[in-house]
Write a protein that holds these residues in place. Sequence first.
Motif, PDB file in Angstrom:
ATOM      1  N   UNK A   4       0.830  -1.201   0.000  1.00  0.00           N
ATOM      2  CA  UNK A   4       0.000   0.000   0.000  1.00  0.00           C
ATOM      3  C   UNK A   4       0.863   1.250   0.000  1.00  0.00           C
ATOM      4  N   UNK A   5       0.507   2.223  -0.812  1.00  0.00           N
ATOM      5  CA  UNK A   5       1.191   3.519  -0.804  1.00  0.00           C
ATOM      6  C   UNK A   5       0.431   4.460   0.081  1.00  0.00           C
ATOM      7  N   UNK A   8      -0.198  11.922   1.535  1.00  0.00           N
ATOM      8  CA  UNK A   8      -1.024  13.039   1.981  1.00  0.00           C
ATOM      9  C   UNK A   8      -1.342  13.841   0.730  1.00  0.00           C
ATOM     10  N   UNK A   9      -2.617  13.848   0.349  1.00  0.00           N
ATOM     11  CA  UNK A   9      -3.010  14.432  -0.930  1.00  0.00           C
ATOM     12  C   UNK A   9      -2.929  15.940  -0.907  1.00  0.00           C
ATOM     13  N   UNK A  10      -2.588  16.526  -2.075  1.00  0.00           N
ATOM     14  CA  UNK A  10      -2.506  17.974  -2.212  1.00  0.00           C
ATOM     15  C   UNK A  10      -3.266  18.406  -3.454  1.00  0.00           C
ATOM     16  N   UNK A 164      -2.984  10.073  -5.480  1.00  0.00           N
ATOM     17  CA  UNK A 164      -2.521   9.026  -6.404  1.00  0.00           C
ATOM     18  C   UNK A 164      -3.598   7.997  -6.716  1.00  0.00           C
ATOM     19  N   UNK A 165      -3.835   7.783  -8.007  1.00  0.00           N
ATOM     20  CA  UNK A 165      -4.793   6.785  -8.494  1.00  0.00           C
ATOM     21  C   UNK A 165      -6.172   6.966  -7.846  1.00  0.00           C
ATOM     22  N   UNK A 166      -6.526   8.236  -7.632  1.00  0.00           N
ATOM     23  CA  UNK A 166      -7.778   8.560  -6.940  1.00  0.00           C
ATOM     24  C   UNK A 166      -8.693   9.293  -7.907  1.00  0.00           C
ATOM     25  N   UNK A 234      -3.498  -1.163  -4.540  1.00  0.00           N
ATOM     26  CA  UNK A 234      -3.932  -0.816  -3.185  1.00  0.00           C
ATOM     27  C   UNK A 234      -3.328   0.531  -2.810  1.00  0.00           C
ATOM     28  N   UNK A 235      -4.162   1.452  -2.350  1.00  0.00           N
ATOM     29  CA  UNK A 235      -3.723   2.809  -2.038  1.00  0.00           C
ATOM     30  C   UNK A 235      -4.230   3.221  -0.664  1.00  0.00           C
ATOM     31  N   UNK A 236      -3.527   4.169  -0.081  1.00  0.00           N
ATOM     32  CA  UNK A 236      -3.954   4.711   1.203  1.00  0.00           C
ATOM     33  C   UNK A 236      -3.591   6.184   1.261  1.00  0.00           C
TER      34      UNK A 236
END
Length: 659
Positions: A4-5, A8-10, A164-166, A234-236
């Motif tokens: 899982x990566x 913190x989204x920006x 990422x990938x969102x 898989x992302x976080x």
Amino acid sequence: MPGTRKTVAKPVAKKTTARAKKAATRLDVEQAATVPLPQFLASAGTLTLGQRKLLVDQALLLLEQNYVHLPEKVAMHAVNPLQRLRVMRARMERQTAETMEAEWIFHREMSSIFHSVRDLHTNYLLPSPFAGKIAYLPFMIEKCYDTTGEHYLITSIVTGYSAPQFGSGVEVTHWNGTPIARAVALNGAQFAGSNDAANLARGLESLTLRPLVIQSPPDEDWVTLTYVGLDGSAQELREQWKVTTNLPPMTDLNAITPASAAMGLDLDSDEKARAKKSLYVRAVVSLEQGQTSAELTNPVAVGGADLATTMPGVFRAREVVTAHGTFGHLRIFTFSVTDPVAFRNEFVRLTSVLPQSGLIVDVRDNGGGHIFASEFTLQTMTPRHISPEPVQFISTPLNLRLCRRHKDNPAGIDLGPWFDSLDLATETGATFSAAKPITPEDGANDIGQTYYGPVVLVTDARVYSATDIFAAGFADHQIGKILGVDDNTGAGGANVWTHGLLATLLNEPPPADPTSPYVALPNGANMRVAIRRTLRVGELSGTPVEDLGVRPDATHKMTRADLLEGNKDLLDAAGALLAAMPIRSLGVTTSLAGTTLTVELDVDAIDRVDLYLNDRPISSEDLGAAPVGIDILDVTAGQLLRADGYFEGALVASRRVTV
């Protein structure tokens, strides 16, 4: 989770045109007013111990003397909010300014007591600085189903947000390490609705959006979201809760006005609807210039396929092509308007230009509003006489005082219809007053039927209050089929008043009542209470709407295509119901020569028409396939002609024409 990566989204920086720069400037101003949740909470909390005691005392007054559902809630949900308040008050007597708990703990306990009755009409409304604010995450999650079970998808994202990938359609699997379905259920238990479907629906909404006037701030400063990325990885991500100002409500609920007195509104849903508009539908906010549910001078179309409307924050109308035919789809986002006649008239105008082969009226996520608006609209889809839902006060000395003061007040809030029964209740021991409608019966029938095609109503578990009343009236008057995406509506059956409105009612008209038990609340705090409960009419006459709701004729589980492709499968399901219903028409053309009125009838799926002139019977005609002409003598201009169409003895259509 292995592989899982964690990010913190920006926000993503973008090149801007002149128009985009102007929009970006506006966004910068809004962002400047947006602060992280910890920063907001650090400055919140100025209530003294005495002010807290006053709030508890006034809560006891409202729940004991005004709350119409108290006996039912105590019995059905095994709760005792009065005793909880009394215990809380007793403990406060042992506290000092130095030893009292943090203010957020006080607000949480007050909110918990009000939430315990599982009534979204009856609320503790937090004072400044919480009032008017929303805590939010920059995305929205919705639930869908397939053959493998339920899934939770990202469906809306605040403009400029990226991870990422969102994106729209990614599936959320865990919320702060908890499986998402369990997190929804746990969250729903805090903000309980009247039934399990409502609990889960509100639990899901509150994961990403909380109106701080009515819901306690999140416990966590940030959320860790685990999801399956757009590429299947898989992302976080970790996202911080933020706080900003919500759009203003349409109605001043504390004022003595017809709108505030006839309000049936789930404030939580209304606050969230305005917040969603602010976060995700900025085009409508710009058109309304910040005036929620405003009526525009000229109709506008928000989307390319939409019909132009003067109320873009209230209606969305379009023609939809389904697997079963082409129909009209009319979404009603809210009944929260100040002018119910203008609401009804815009509904009539929109339905007149939609296909007459069938109409899908979609009230999902509609928390209610003006009860008149909901019940005035029913007549336009049926030939039947509309009987508005009657309402009852609970019999208490304080409610009797309110009705006595306003029993002869036709120009203001007229409580005369309930006074005699409350006055007798002291002797008879009746628990409730007589049941009388809030909505004027003449207003609910003054224009009659205007749409003649078959109608399907689409509901969900977030339907509440005036919208529950609308759904109940739709069922009770047998207008059409109800298609639910949940197995019940939110089950909110009441007229709701604020503490501020109740206090004003004992002081208006002058002179003020010097013995009024209502005391002004500190720091802009407020409370709401279900004051009059609503009862069904028709076959279920006398059955309360509260806790029972309105069950659909058929259900449809939302699919991935529904969430991501404009309700595709839901509209197909509604289209299948419409295609199975008859399409009727009742054409009436008139011409007046002297005092002779010639009436030409052109009908479909109707075998008899009865004619009335100024409500007096004139003629009854058995019809064949060809148009029929009828002459009526001694007619003057301005009289009202009504044609009632029947099929196999049942009234199926009605049209009114002014000569």
